[in-house]
Design a protein around this motif. Structure first.
Motif, mmCIF file in Angstrom:
data_model
loop_
_atom_site.group_PDB
_atom_site.id
_atom_site.type_symbol
_atom_site.label_atom_id
_atom_site.label_comp_id
_atom_site.label_asym_id
_atom_site.label_seq_id
_atom_site.Cartn_x
_atom_site.Cartn_y
_atom_site.Cartn_z
ATOM 1 N N THR A 161 0.830 -1.210 0.000
ATOM 2 C CA THR A 161 0.000 0.000 0.000
ATOM 3 C C THR A 161 0.859 1.253 0.000
ATOM 4 O O THR A 161 0.577 2.219 -0.729
ATOM 5 N N VAL A 162 1.915 1.268 0.803
ATOM 6 C CA VAL A 162 2.815 2.424 0.811
ATOM 7 C C VAL A 162 3.476 2.579 -0.558
ATOM 8 O O VAL A 162 3.565 3.687 -1.091
ATOM 9 N N ALA A 163 3.933 1.474 -1.133
ATOM 10 C CA ALA A 163 4.555 1.549 -2.465
ATOM 11 C C ALA A 163 3.587 2.108 -3.493
ATOM 12 O O ALA A 163 3.960 2.935 -4.335
ATOM 13 N N LEU A 164 2.343 1.676 -3.432
ATOM 14 C CA LEU A 164 1.338 2.174 -4.376
ATOM 15 C C LEU A 164 1.079 3.665 -4.153
ATOM 16 O O LEU A 164 0.890 4.420 -5.110
ATOM 17 N N GLY A 165 1.085 4.089 -2.894
ATOM 18 C CA GLY A 165 0.907 5.509 -2.615
ATOM 19 C C GLY A 165 2.031 6.345 -3.176
ATOM 20 O O GLY A 165 1.804 7.440 -3.731
ATOM 21 N N VAL A 166 3.279 5.848 -3.056
ATOM 22 C CA VAL A 166 4.426 6.566 -3.607
ATOM 23 C C VAL A 166 4.344 6.581 -5.127
ATOM 24 O O VAL A 166 4.561 7.622 -5.779
ATOM 25 N N LEU A 167 4.029 5.425 -5.712
ATOM 26 C CA LEU A 167 3.901 5.345 -7.168
ATOM 27 C C LEU A 167 2.830 6.305 -7.676
ATOM 28 O O LEU A 167 3.041 7.026 -8.673
ATOM 29 N N ARG A 168 1.682 6.329 -7.000
ATOM 30 C CA ARG A 168 0.595 7.205 -7.444
ATOM 31 C C ARG A 168 1.034 8.671 -7.444
ATOM 32 O O ARG A 168 0.715 9.415 -8.377
ATOM 33 N N HIS A 169 1.770 9.078 -6.428
ATOM 34 C CA HIS A 169 2.228 10.465 -6.393
ATOM 35 C C HIS A 169 3.043 10.796 -7.627
ATOM 36 O O HIS A 169 2.843 11.856 -8.251
ATOM 37 N N PHE A 170 3.945 9.887 -7.992
ATOM 38 C CA PHE A 170 4.843 10.201 -9.101
ATOM 39 C C PHE A 170 4.206 9.958 -10.470
ATOM 40 O O PHE A 170 4.741 10.407 -11.478
ATOM 41 N N THR A 171 3.052 9.283 -10.518
ATOM 42 C CA THR A 171 2.298 9.274 -11.778
ATOM 43 C C THR A 171 1.559 10.593 -11.961
ATOM 44 O O THR A 171 1.286 11.015 -13.089
ATOM 45 N N LEU A 172 1.226 11.236 -10.859
ATOM 46 C CA LEU A 172 0.545 12.533 -10.915
ATOM 47 C C LEU A 172 1.525 13.699 -10.997
ATOM 48 O O LEU A 172 1.156 14.795 -11.431
ATOM 49 N N ASN A 173 2.747 13.459 -10.562
ATOM 50 C CA ASN A 173 3.784 14.485 -10.564
ATOM 51 C C ASN A 173 5.037 13.857 -11.185
ATOM 52 O O ASN A 173 5.837 13.239 -10.476
ATOM 53 N N GLN A 174 5.172 13.975 -12.489
ATOM 54 C CA GLN A 174 6.255 13.273 -13.179
ATOM 55 C C GLN A 174 7.592 13.555 -12.514
ATOM 56 O O GLN A 174 7.966 14.711 -12.293
ATOM 57 N N PRO A 175 8.317 12.496 -12.151
ATOM 58 C CA PRO A 175 9.575 12.705 -11.433
ATOM 59 C C PRO A 175 10.653 13.299 -12.330
ATOM 60 O O PRO A 175 10.607 13.170 -13.554
ATOM 61 N N ARG A 176 11.615 13.926 -11.696
ATOM 62 C CA ARG A 176 12.767 14.444 -12.449
ATOM 63 C C ARG A 176 13.661 13.297 -12.900
ATOM 64 O O ARG A 176 14.115 13.262 -14.031
ATOM 65 N N ASP A 177 13.938 12.372 -11.994
ATOM 66 C CA ASP A 177 14.751 11.206 -12.330
ATOM 67 C C ASP A 177 13.857 10.053 -12.780
ATOM 68 O O ASP A 177 12.664 10.010 -12.457
ATOM 69 N N ASN A 178 14.442 9.104 -13.493
ATOM 70 C CA ASN A 178 13.733 7.863 -13.793
ATOM 71 C C ASN A 178 13.478 7.106 -12.493
ATOM 72 O O ASN A 178 14.263 7.198 -11.542
ATOM 73 N N MET A 179 12.396 6.340 -12.468
ATOM 74 C CA MET A 179 12.077 5.525 -11.304
ATOM 75 C C MET A 179 11.692 4.122 -11.742
ATOM 76 O O MET A 179 11.068 3.935 -12.795
ATOM 77 N N VAL A 180 12.061 3.132 -10.932
ATOM 78 C CA VAL A 180 11.650 1.747 -11.134
ATOM 79 C C VAL A 180 11.016 1.242 -9.842
ATOM 80 O O VAL A 180 11.643 1.314 -8.771
ATOM 81 N N PHE A 181 9.780 0.765 -9.936
ATOM 82 C CA PHE A 181 9.092 0.164 -8.799
ATOM 83 C C PHE A 181 9.051 -1.347 -9.027
ATOM 84 O O PHE A 181 8.630 -1.815 -10.079
ATOM 85 N N PHE A 182 9.498 -2.096 -8.019
ATOM 86 C CA PHE A 182 9.574 -3.552 -8.110
ATOM 87 C C PHE A 182 8.619 -4.157 -7.092
ATOM 88 O O PHE A 182 8.831 -4.044 -5.886
ATOM 89 N N PHE A 183 7.547 -4.789 -7.585
ATOM 90 C CA PHE A 183 6.599 -5.503 -6.739
ATOM 91 C C PHE A 183 7.043 -6.966 -6.728
ATOM 92 O O PHE A 183 6.815 -7.699 -7.684
ATOM 93 N N GLN A 184 7.674 -7.364 -5.631
ATOM 94 C CA GLN A 184 8.428 -8.617 -5.573
ATOM 95 C C GLN A 184 7.680 -9.752 -4.888
ATOM 96 O O GLN A 184 7.289 -9.640 -3.728
ATOM 97 N N PRO A 185 7.521 -10.878 -5.575
ATOM 98 C CA PRO A 185 6.989 -12.073 -4.918
ATOM 99 C C PRO A 185 8.045 -12.715 -4.021
ATOM 100 O O PRO A 185 9.232 -12.378 -4.068
#
Length: 384
Positions: free
Chosen positions: A107-131
Motif C-alpha cells: 500500500t505504501v509503495a502504491l501511494g508513492v507510485l501514485r504520487h509520481f504518476t501525478l507528478n512526473q519525477p525528475r529522475d527515472n524511477m523503477v518500482f519492483f513488486f516482488q513475490p
C-alpha cells in the motif's frame, strides 16, 4: 488530481489483506496490482513482468530530466498462518495471512507510485513488486533472470519493513547493517529402527539428533565474536512413531542468523562439521542442506543512508528515530549487495503482536506518513 487519501490507502490495504497468497503463487494479488496500476496509466509509465517470476511486476517512470534511476521495492507475498485478528477485512484464504505486513508494504509503495504518476519525477524511477520474500528468495530470482538490466537498472534502491513495536507512522533506520542474513538448516539423520528392548540391534537416530541439538549451542557461544552476535536455532525436530520403537530417522529444521556474511559462512561450516561429527560418532547417515539463497544481511549504503537520516531528521513533519539492528531476515539484503540503497522500518503501532503473529493488526494510521516520508525523501534525492 490529489495523491491517494488516507481513506483510499486504507481501502487498498484492506483489499490486499483479504487475499494473502504464498510465495510464487500471488496470482490474485498480481491481478489486483496490475489492474490498479493500469488505471493510473500515463504516457511516461511502462509496466512489465518477469517471465521467470510471473507474479512479479516492474513499473518504469521516465523522468523529465533524469540524472539517475531510483528504485523502490515492495514484497507482495504472505505467510501460512491462520488469521485470528477478528477484523472485518480478515483473510478470505484459509490458512494464509499477511502476518508480516506485506499488505502495508504494498500500500505504501502504491501511494508513492501514485504520487509520481501525478507528478512526473525528475529522475527515472523503477518500482519492483516482488513475490516470494518470505521464502524462495524472489529478489534473487528476479535479479538472476536479468530483470534489472538497461533502463530497469536502479542506481539506488529503497524499501521498508513494518514494525509493530514502533509508533504508527514512525520511520527508523541506522547506518550499517539493519537486518541479519539467514540460512535455513534442513538435516536428516538416518540410522536403523528397532525394538526399544533391543537397542543393540538398532541405531538410534533420535539420540544422534539430540546430540546435534546440544552441540550446535556452542556455535555462537564459542565461535562468534560476542560483540557481533549470532543465532543458531533448531525449531523443528521429528523422530520416531511410538515410545517403544527406536527411531530409524530424525529430521531437524532450523536457522542460522548473523549480521555479517563472514560470520554466517563460518557458522555454516561449524554446523556442517558438527553434523558430520555426530554422524561419525553415532554411526548414522547425514543428509544436511544449508540454504541461504538471497537472504544476505541488509547492509545500508553509508552515503545514501546518511543522506536519508539527515533529511528525515530535519523535516519536522517526519517522525524519525535511530534504531538498533535486528536479527530479522529480509531478502532485500541480496539486492542491496547488487545496488546501493537503504531499508527502513515503518512503525505500525501493534506492540502486543509481533511479526508473523496470527493476531498482528497494523494501525492504518501508519500508511499516510509512510507514503509522505518516502515521497519527500525521493523528491529530495532528485534535487541532488
Amino acid at each position: 488530481m490529489p495523491d491517494l487519501t488516507a481513506a483510499e490507502l486504507s481501502t487498498i490495504r484492506e483489499d490486499l489483506h483479504r487475499i494473502p497468497e504464498l510465495a510464487l503463487h500471488e496470482t490474485r494479488t498480481h491481478e489486483y496490482l496490475r489492474k490498479l496500476i493500469g488505471s493510473w496509466q500515463v504516457p511516461f509509465m511502462e509496466v512489465t513482468g518477469i517471465p521467470a517470476v510471473p507474479t512479479a511486476i516492474l513499473v518504469h517512470l521516465a523522468g523529465t530530466n533524469p540524472q539517475r534511476t531510483i528504485g523502490y521495492r515492495t514484497d507482495i507475498d504472505a505467510l501460512p498462518v491462520t488469521e485470528e485478528t477478528g477484523l472485518d477485512f480478515a483473510s478470505t484464504i484459509p490458512g494464509q495471512m499477511h502476518a508480516c505486513g506485506h499488505d502495508v508494504h504494498m500500500t505504501v509503495a502504491l501511494g508513492v507510485l501514485r504520487h509520481f504518476t501525478l507528478n512526473q519525477p525528475r529522475d527515472n524511477m523503477v518500482f519492483f513488486f516482488q513475490p516470494a520474500e518470505e521464502n524462495d528468495f524472489g529478489g534473487k530470482r528476479a535479479y538472476d533472470a536479468g530483470a534489472f538490466a538497461g533502463k530497469w537498472r536502479p542506481d539506488e534502491f529503497y524499501g521498508l519493513h513494518d514494525n509493530p513495536d514502533l509508533p504508527a507512522g514512525q520511520i527508523a533506520t541506522r547506518l550499517g547493517t539493519l537486518f541479519a542474513g539467514t540460512t535455513e538448516i534442513h538435516l536428516t539423520f538416518t540410522g536403523v529402527s528397532g525394538h526399544a528392548a533391543f537397542p543393540h540391534q538398532a541405531n538410534d537416530a533420535l539420540v544422534a539428533a539430540a546430540a546435534f541439538v546440544m552441540q550446535v549451542q556452542t556455535v555462537v557461544s564459542r565461535n562468534v565474536d560476542p560483540v557481533r552476535g549470532g543465532v543458531v536455532t533448531i525449531g523443528d525436530l521429528h523422530a520416531g512413531t511410538i515410545g517403544n520403537v527406536i527411531a530409524g530417522s530424525a529430521h531437524l529444521d532450523g536457522t542460522i542468523r548473523a549480521f555479517r556474511q563472514v560470520d554466517i559462512e563460518m557458522m555454516q561450516k561449524r554446523v556442517r562439521a558438527i553434523a558430520d561429527g555426530v554422524g561419525a560418532t553415532y554411526g548414522v547417515q547425514v543428509d544436511l542442506n544449508l540454504i541461504q539463497g538471497g537472504y544476505m544481511p541488509v547492509e545500508n549504503d553509508p552515503q545514501l543512508t546518511a543522506d536519508l537520516i539527515a533529511f528525515m531528521r530535519q523535516d519536522a513533519t517526519i517522525d524519525f528515530a535511530d534504531i538498533a539492528p535486528a536479527m530479522t531476515g529480509e531478502d532485500f539484503g541480496f539486492l542491496l549487495q547488487k545496488f546501493p540503497g537503504t531499508m527502513v522500518w515503518l512503525g505500525v503501532g501493534d506492540p502486543g503482536h509481533p511479526l508473523h503473529s496470527s493476531k498482528m493488526s497494523p494501525d492504518e494510521a501508519a500508511l499516510l506518513p509512510g507514503v509522505s516520508g518516502f515521497v519527500k525523501f525521493l523528491t529530495h534525492r532528485m534535487a541532488e
